[in-house]
Scaffold this active site. Structure first.
Site, PDB file in Angstrom:
ATOM      1  N   SER A 122       6.387  -3.606  -4.228  1.00 41.18           N
ATOM      2  CA  SER A 122       7.174  -4.608  -3.518  1.00 41.18           C
ATOM      3  C   SER A 122       8.290  -5.103  -4.417  1.00 41.18           C
ATOM      4  CB  SER A 122       6.288  -5.791  -3.116  1.00 41.18           C
ATOM      5  OG  SER A 122       7.053  -6.878  -2.639  1.00 41.18           O
ATOM      6  N   TYR A 129       0.224 -12.359  -5.075  1.00 39.35           N
ATOM      7  CA  TYR A 129       0.706 -11.155  -4.380  1.00 39.35           C
ATOM      8  C   TYR A 129       1.600 -10.345  -5.319  1.00 39.35           C
ATOM      9  CZ  TYR A 129       3.641  -8.278  -1.343  1.00 39.35           C
ATOM     10  OH  TYR A 129       4.338  -7.225  -0.778  1.00 39.35           O
TER      11      TYR A 129
END
Length: 264
Positions: free
Chosen positions: A142, A155
């Site tokens: 990501s 995350y």
């Protein structure tokens, strides 16, 4: 690795980028083992594939259960006769809150799915991929895996772990038949918040922001193209490409840009 006539495993295949990856691969002549926790979502993916749905096998699986993941390669091979590649796409985000307010159960869940789920898939499939003439591992990290996003620190840590794991695999496997790609999506229009059971704690994106997001089909096309070209790293989206350049010049400035953007 060209995907024509190859068998590719896709995790998180029940919706969003995962579903579009399945459809994109089928359109390019691949067969797909679609993996997701939600059986109904997998059935919708097969339905969306239309006539090409006959080339899809579905596998309901919790990626946090190591033994279940370890049994998956034999299931895929029993159905398709072989396995040539995996795309580790499945992932969840956390509630948009600081680490100090995040409970340990949620922290563990994010790490278990995003990092350990990817690790289990890699270790379970790698021995089989090494037996193929050509093979490929694509892991989806990501933008948050290299630029810190306030309220998504865990995350980001899980996706940073995916980044380093994938880059390490690339070095370990560079002289083998198994090619390795790490993907950094930027903003993509998907239902990841809903699928992660995360309540929206920030303002919804305005129409201009939505227009700047990649669609799931666009992201899938970029990912599969990177796989076919054996790219080392794939930056999916104008936003992540820009932040990557800024981060290389000044990590602190890149972090500041993200923090200020979230305040608006």
């Amino acid at each position: 690795m060209k995907v024509m006539d190859k068998v590719i495993v896709v995790t998180g295949a029940g919706g969003g980028i995962g579903r579009e990856l399945v459809l994109n691969l089928l359109a390019k002549g691949a067969s797909v083992a679609a993996v997701d926790l939600n059986n109904e979502a997998l059935e919708e993916t097969v339905k969306a594939a239309g006539e090409k749905g006959t080339k899809v096998s579905t596998h309901v699986l919790n990626l946090t259960e190591r033994e279940a993941v370890e049994a998956l390669p034999e299931q895929v091979i029993a159905h398709h006769g072989k396995v040539d590649g995996i795309i580790n796409n499945a992932g969840i985000i956390q509630p948009f809150i600081p680490v100090s307010d995040l409970d340990y159960d949620k922290i563990k869940l994010v790490m278990d799915i995003n990092f350990y789920g990817t690790l289990y898939m890699v270790k379970s499939f790698l021995p089989h991929l090494q037996k193929r003439p050509v093979a490929h591992i694509t892991n989806v990290s990501s933008m948050g895996g290299f630029v810190p996003v306030p309220g998504q620190s865990i995350y980001g840590a899980s996706k940073a772990a995916v980044k380093l794991l994938t880059e390490g695999l690339h070095s370990e496997l560079k002289d083998t038949n198994v090619k390795v790609t790490v993907v950094f999506p930027g903003g993509v229009s998907t239902n990841i918040m809903q699928n992660s059971n995360v309540e929206r704690s920030r303002k919804p994106a305005d129409e201009n922001q939505k227009h700047q997001l990649l669609t799931a089909p666009e992201a899938a096309e970029i990912i599969v193209d990177g796989m076919e070209k054996d790219e080392y790293r794939v930056l999916a989206g104008k936003d992540v490409k820009l932040l990557d350049k800024i981060y290389r010049l000044s990590p602190k400035r890149a972090a500041k840009i993200i923090a200020e953007k979230l305040k608006n």
